[in-house]
Design a protein around this motif. Structure first.
Motif, PDB file in Angstrom:
ATOM      1  N   TYR A 148      65.265  33.166  20.374  1.00  0.00           N
ATOM      2  CA  TYR A 148      65.948  34.301  19.751  1.00  0.00           C
ATOM      3  C   TYR A 148      65.349  35.606  20.243  1.00  0.00           C
ATOM      4  CZ  TYR A 148      66.963  37.886  16.301  1.00  0.00           C
ATOM      5  OH  TYR A 148      67.319  39.071  15.694  1.00  0.00           O
ATOM      6  N   GLU A 149      64.046  35.707  20.193  1.00  0.00           N
ATOM      7  CA  GLU A 149      63.373  36.934  20.608  1.00  0.00           C
ATOM      8  C   GLU A 149      63.531  37.172  22.109  1.00  0.00           C
ATOM      9  OE1 GLU A 149      59.920  36.578  17.126  1.00  0.00           O
ATOM     10  OE2 GLU A 149      59.414  36.309  19.246  1.00  0.00           O
ATOM     11  N   PHE A 150      63.488  36.095  22.888  1.00  0.00           N
ATOM     12  CA  PHE A 150      63.684  36.217  24.335  1.00  0.00           C
ATOM     13  C   PHE A 150      65.079  36.755  24.635  1.00  0.00           C
ATOM     14  CE2 PHE A 150      64.476  35.061  28.660  1.00  0.00           C
ATOM     15  CZ  PHE A 150      63.247  34.998  29.293  1.00  0.00           C
ATOM     16  N   SER A 151      66.100  36.201  23.963  1.00  0.00           N
ATOM     17  CA  SER A 151      67.483  36.649  24.190  1.00  0.00           C
ATOM     18  C   SER A 151      67.657  38.105  23.794  1.00  0.00           C
ATOM     19  CB  SER A 151      68.456  35.768  23.401  1.00  0.00           C
ATOM     20  OG  SER A 151      68.420  34.440  23.855  1.00  0.00           O
ATOM     21  N   LEU A 152      67.074  38.463  22.669  1.00  0.00           N
ATOM     22  CA  LEU A 152      67.170  39.838  22.182  1.00  0.00           C
ATOM     23  C   LEU A 152      66.557  40.807  23.199  1.00  0.00           C
ATOM     24  CD1 LEU A 152      68.077  41.437  19.651  1.00  0.00           C
ATOM     25  CD2 LEU A 152      65.738  41.233  18.811  1.00  0.00           C
ATOM     26  N   THR A 153      65.380  40.460  23.693  1.00  0.00           N
ATOM     27  CA  THR A 153      64.708  41.331  24.655  1.00  0.00           C
ATOM     28  C   THR A 153      65.422  41.329  25.997  1.00  0.00           C
ATOM     29  OG1 THR A 153      62.630  40.752  23.556  1.00  0.00           O
ATOM     30  CG2 THR A 153      62.473  41.911  25.642  1.00  0.00           C
ATOM     31  N   PHE A 154      65.954  40.174  26.392  1.00  0.00           N
ATOM     32  CA  PHE A 154      66.671  40.077  27.666  1.00  0.00           C
ATOM     33  C   PHE A 154      67.858  41.034  27.715  1.00  0.00           C
ATOM     34  CE2 PHE A 154      70.371  38.245  29.834  1.00  0.00           C
ATOM     35  CZ  PHE A 154      69.913  38.236  31.140  1.00  0.00           C
ATOM     36  N   SER A 155      68.691  41.017  26.675  1.00  0.00           N
ATOM     37  CA  SER A 155      69.861  41.901  26.675  1.00  0.00           C
ATOM     38  C   SER A 155      69.447  43.361  26.599  1.00  0.00           C
ATOM     39  CB  SER A 155      70.797  41.539  25.512  1.00  0.00           C
ATOM     40  OG  SER A 155      70.124  41.619  24.271  1.00  0.00           O
ATOM     41  N   THR A 156      68.347  43.647  25.915  1.00  0.00           N
ATOM     42  CA  THR A 156      67.851  45.024  25.859  1.00  0.00           C
ATOM     43  C   THR A 156      67.429  45.507  27.239  1.00  0.00           C
ATOM     44  OG1 THR A 156      67.042  44.641  23.602  1.00  0.00           O
ATOM     45  CG2 THR A 156      66.195  46.564  24.754  1.00  0.00           C
ATOM     46  N   VAL A 157      66.691  44.674  27.955  1.00  0.00           N
ATOM     47  CA  VAL A 157      66.225  45.050  29.291  1.00  0.00           C
ATOM     48  C   VAL A 157      67.397  45.163  30.261  1.00  0.00           C
ATOM     49  CG1 VAL A 157      64.802  44.333  31.251  1.00  0.00           C
ATOM     50  CG2 VAL A 157      63.953  44.044  28.918  1.00  0.00           C
ATOM     51  N   ALA A 158      68.393  44.276  30.151  1.00  0.00           N
ATOM     52  CA  ALA A 158      69.566  44.349  31.029  1.00  0.00           C
ATOM     53  C   ALA A 158      70.299  45.673  30.827  1.00  0.00           C
ATOM     54  CB  ALA A 158      70.490  43.173  30.766  1.00  0.00           C
ATOM     55  N   ALA A 159      70.518  46.051  29.565  1.00  0.00           N
ATOM     56  CA  ALA A 159      71.174  47.329  29.293  1.00  0.00           C
ATOM     57  C   ALA A 159      70.317  48.491  29.773  1.00  0.00           C
ATOM     58  CB  ALA A 159      71.460  47.460  27.798  1.00  0.00           C
ATOM     59  N   GLY A 160      69.004  48.391  29.567  1.00  0.00           N
ATOM     60  CA  GLY A 160      68.102  49.444  30.023  1.00  0.00           C
ATOM     61  C   GLY A 160      68.113  49.597  31.535  1.00  0.00           C
ATOM     62  N   ALA A 161      68.180  48.478  32.266  1.00  0.00           N
ATOM     63  CA  ALA A 161      68.225  48.533  33.727  1.00  0.00           C
ATOM     64  C   ALA A 161      69.505  49.210  34.204  1.00  0.00           C
ATOM     65  CB  ALA A 161      68.116  47.123  34.307  1.00  0.00           C
ATOM     66  N   TYR A 162      70.622  48.887  33.563  1.00  0.00           N
ATOM     67  CA  TYR A 162      71.907  49.522  33.901  1.00  0.00           C
ATOM     68  C   TYR A 162      71.840  51.028  33.682  1.00  0.00           C
ATOM     69  CZ  TYR A 162      76.662  51.143  32.826  1.00  0.00           C
ATOM     70  OH  TYR A 162      77.825  51.860  32.761  1.00  0.00           O
ATOM     71  N   LEU A 163      71.314  51.442  32.544  1.00  0.00           N
ATOM     72  CA  LEU A 163      71.198  52.871  32.249  1.00  0.00           C
ATOM     73  C   LEU A 163      70.216  53.551  33.205  1.00  0.00           C
ATOM     74  CD1 LEU A 163      71.152  52.693  28.349  1.00  0.00           C
ATOM     75  CD2 LEU A 163      73.048  53.417  29.821  1.00  0.00           C
ATOM     76  N   ALA A 164      69.167  52.839  33.617  1.00  0.00           N
ATOM     77  CA  ALA A 164      68.208  53.403  34.565  1.00  0.00           C
ATOM     78  C   ALA A 164      68.867  53.653  35.916  1.00  0.00           C
ATOM     79  CB  ALA A 164      67.008  52.466  34.723  1.00  0.00           C
ATOM     80  N   PHE A 165      69.726  52.739  36.357  1.00  0.00           N
ATOM     81  CA  PHE A 165      70.461  52.959  37.605  1.00  0.00           C
ATOM     82  C   PHE A 165      71.346  54.196  37.500  1.00  0.00           C
ATOM     83  CE2 PHE A 165      69.759  48.344  38.702  1.00  0.00           C
ATOM     84  CZ  PHE A 165      69.129  48.583  39.911  1.00  0.00           C
ATOM     85  N   LEU A 166      72.027  54.339  36.357  1.00  0.00           N
ATOM     86  CA  LEU A 166      72.864  55.523  36.158  1.00  0.00           C
ATOM     87  C   LEU A 166      72.016  56.788  36.164  1.00  0.00           C
ATOM     88  CD1 LEU A 166      75.351  54.371  33.353  1.00  0.00           C
ATOM     89  CD2 LEU A 166      75.858  54.740  35.776  1.00  0.00           C
ATOM     90  N   LEU A 167      70.876  56.751  35.480  1.00  0.00           N
ATOM     91  CA  LEU A 167      69.993  57.911  35.416  1.00  0.00           C
ATOM     92  C   LEU A 167      69.467  58.279  36.806  1.00  0.00           C
ATOM     93  CD1 LEU A 167      68.731  59.864  33.341  1.00  0.00           C
ATOM     94  CD2 LEU A 167      66.756  58.339  33.225  1.00  0.00           C
ATOM     95  N   ALA A 168      69.299  57.279  37.649  1.00  0.00           N
ATOM     96  CA  ALA A 168      68.822  57.521  39.015  1.00  0.00           C
ATOM     97  C   ALA A 168      69.927  58.013  39.939  1.00  0.00           C
ATOM     98  CB  ALA A 168      68.213  56.244  39.583  1.00  0.00           C
ATOM     99  N   GLY A 169      71.135  58.169  39.406  1.00  0.00           N
ATOM    100  CA  GLY A 169      72.239  58.686  40.195  1.00  0.00           C
ATOM    101  C   GLY A 169      73.004  57.647  40.979  1.00  0.00           C
ATOM    102  N   LYS A 170      72.795  56.360  40.674  1.00  0.00           N
ATOM    103  CA  LYS A 170      73.524  55.298  41.362  1.00  0.00           C
ATOM    104  C   LYS A 170      74.928  55.155  40.768  1.00  0.00           C
ATOM    105  CE  LYS A 170      69.877  54.324  43.773  1.00  0.00           C
ATOM    106  NZ  LYS A 170      69.796  54.683  45.210  1.00  0.00           N
ATOM    107  N   ASN A 171      75.891  54.915  41.632  1.00  0.00           N
ATOM    108  CA  ASN A 171      77.275  54.773  41.185  1.00  0.00           C
ATOM    109  C   ASN A 171      77.526  53.330  40.725  1.00  0.00           C
ATOM    110  OD1 ASN A 171      80.025  55.093  40.740  1.00  0.00           O
ATOM    111  ND2 ASN A 171      80.558  54.861  42.893  1.00  0.00           N
ATOM    112  N   VAL A 172      77.094  53.033  39.502  1.00  0.00           N
ATOM    113  CA  VAL A 172      77.212  51.661  38.993  1.00  0.00           C
ATOM    114  C   VAL A 172      77.990  51.603  37.669  1.00  0.00           C
ATOM    115  CG1 VAL A 172      75.111  50.846  40.128  1.00  0.00           C
ATOM    116  CG2 VAL A 172      74.965  51.828  37.837  1.00  0.00           C
ATOM    117  N   ARG A 173      78.816  52.602  37.401  1.00  0.00           N
ATOM    118  CA  ARG A 173      79.539  52.556  36.129  1.00  0.00           C
ATOM    119  C   ARG A 173      80.523  51.400  36.078  1.00  0.00           C
ATOM    120  NH1 ARG A 173      81.769  58.190  33.839  1.00  0.00           N
ATOM    121  NH2 ARG A 173      83.877  57.444  34.288  1.00  0.00           N
ATOM    122  N   TRP A 174      80.887  50.872  37.244  1.00  0.00           N
ATOM    123  CA  TRP A 174      81.732  49.682  37.296  1.00  0.00           C
ATOM    124  C   TRP A 174      81.068  48.492  36.627  1.00  0.00           C
ATOM    125  CZ3 TRP A 174      78.629  46.340  39.830  1.00  0.00           C
ATOM    126  CH2 TRP A 174      77.722  46.861  40.754  1.00  0.00           C
TER     127      TRP A 174
END
Length: 365
Positions: A148-174
């Motif tokens: 449970y805790e692993f899944s919770l943290t996994f989805s948090t990190v996945a969303a954080g990585a996506y937002l980090a790419f956007l913050l870095a100016g990468k065109n990944v909104r797709w």
């Protein structure tokens, strides 16, 4: 007694934050859908479809968009509003295809919903991250001691990585729509089937290696997930480009989606860079796990199911990277290996924990 009550309150706060994050992720999902739907009705979206149909019929290849003027081969009076960068196809072949204008297709209203979706995703990420922190405080340890805790943290990190790419100016909104969809599925699975009450770890897990080994495994999995989604989109877009180049006529719905995505070459390059960047960290994850096993069980490697599948995953990604360096295996063949590698990672997480007897099963679900 007071400490136990405080920990229970923190656990309740964690659950509240997680469910709140799910609600906000749902709103973000709807906003991403609105971005795609409104974008498909935009002038740019219609122009892209017209250019593809006309140029494909005349030359057998997708047309290149030109800003502010009629493109060669386009219908009279057709104005093109965007000028994506031209990229060369990464796999064998000489097709040159422009990146699409994005989910919003240049439409102001569609872009507004896209920005709303990103804002909601950011809010949901913060709520979910707060839930992870509250869970850690309630158990007074690293918040990934069970599935449970692993899944919770996994989805948090996945969303954080996506937002980090956007913050870095990468065109990944797709990536927003598939990411939010996956996060909702992951959280739904975690809160319904995998939920475990806050509790302390068994002695073998009570080690500082829990912070090192499991945290890197979670981060690697989240980045591998982004690479897998990108690879799947590459295969879809590459097939679409090949069909158009061969004179085929995709449906209006297919054109509406595919013409707004980056080119196959862009997907291919991004997926390779993501997987190649995180592969050394996955190597470190396996080494750290072996060192921890030596401390906990007195041996570094015992061919336990989790150890075996971690190694199989490593071999699969190594094969993918090797295939990318081999001329005859670039493109689609290498991409199939990348998807197999991520499937190995998923089985290592879900399959081994749920269906295989393993020394790692003491963590429970």
């Amino acid at each position: 007694m007071i400490i136990a009550a405080a920990n229970e309150d923190l656990a309740n706060i964690s659950n509240t934050l997680v469910y709140s994050a799910m609600a906000v992720y749902t709103l973000a999902f709807l906003a991403h859908i609105a971005e795609w739907v409104l974008g498909s009705r935009s002038k740019v979206g219609r122009t892209a479809a017209a250019l593809t149909a006309t140029a494909g019929a005349r030359t057998g290849a997708p047309a290149v968009r030109v800003r502010g003027k009629q493109a060669e081969g386009a219908a009279p009076g057709t104005a093109v509003l965007d000028k994506p960068a031209i990229v060369t196809r990464g796999a064998a072949g000489a097709r040159e295809v422009p990146d699409g204008p994005g989910a919003a297709a240049g439409d102001e209203k569609g872009d507004l919903y896209g920005r709303i979706a990103v804002s909601l995703t950011t809010l949901a990420f913060l709520l979910e991250a707060g839930g992870v922190v509250a869970r850690a405080l309630s158990v007074e340890r690293a918040p990934w001691g069970n599935m449970y805790e692993f899944s919770l943290t996994f989805s948090t990190v996945a969303a954080g990585a996506y937002l980090a790419f956007l913050l870095a100016g990468k065109n990944v909104r797709w990536l927003g729509l598939p990411l939010v969809t996956t996060v909702l599925l992951d959280l739904g699975l975690a809160t319904t089937w995998l939920y475990t009450e806050s509790d302390q770890l068994v002695p073998a897990l009570d080690s500082y290696w829990l912070w090192i080994h499991v945290s890197t495994a979670i981060f690697c999995g989240a980045v591998f997930y982004i690479g897998a989604v990108t690879t799947l989109l590459y295969l879809l877009r590459d097939g679409y480009e090949a069909k158009v180049a061969g004179g085929g006529k995709p449906s209006a719905f297919t054109r509406s989606i595919m013409e707004r995505l980056p080119s196959a070459a862009s997907f291919d390059k991004f997926a390779y860079r993501v997987n190649a960047a995180v592969f050394p960290l996955w190597t470190f994850t396996i080494i750290a796990g072996a060192i921890w096993a030596g401390d906990a069980w007195g041996r570094y490697w015992g061919w336990d199911a989790k150890e075996v599948w971690s190694f199989i995953t490593w071999v699969a990604y190594a094969a993918y990277l090797h295939a990318r360096a081999t001329v005859g295996w670039k493109g689609r063949k290498a991409s199939y290996i990348a998807l197999i590698a991520f499937a190995c990672w998923l089985f290592n997480y879900y399959g081994v924990n749920l269906f295989v007897n393993s020394l790692h099963s003491y963590a429970g679900v």
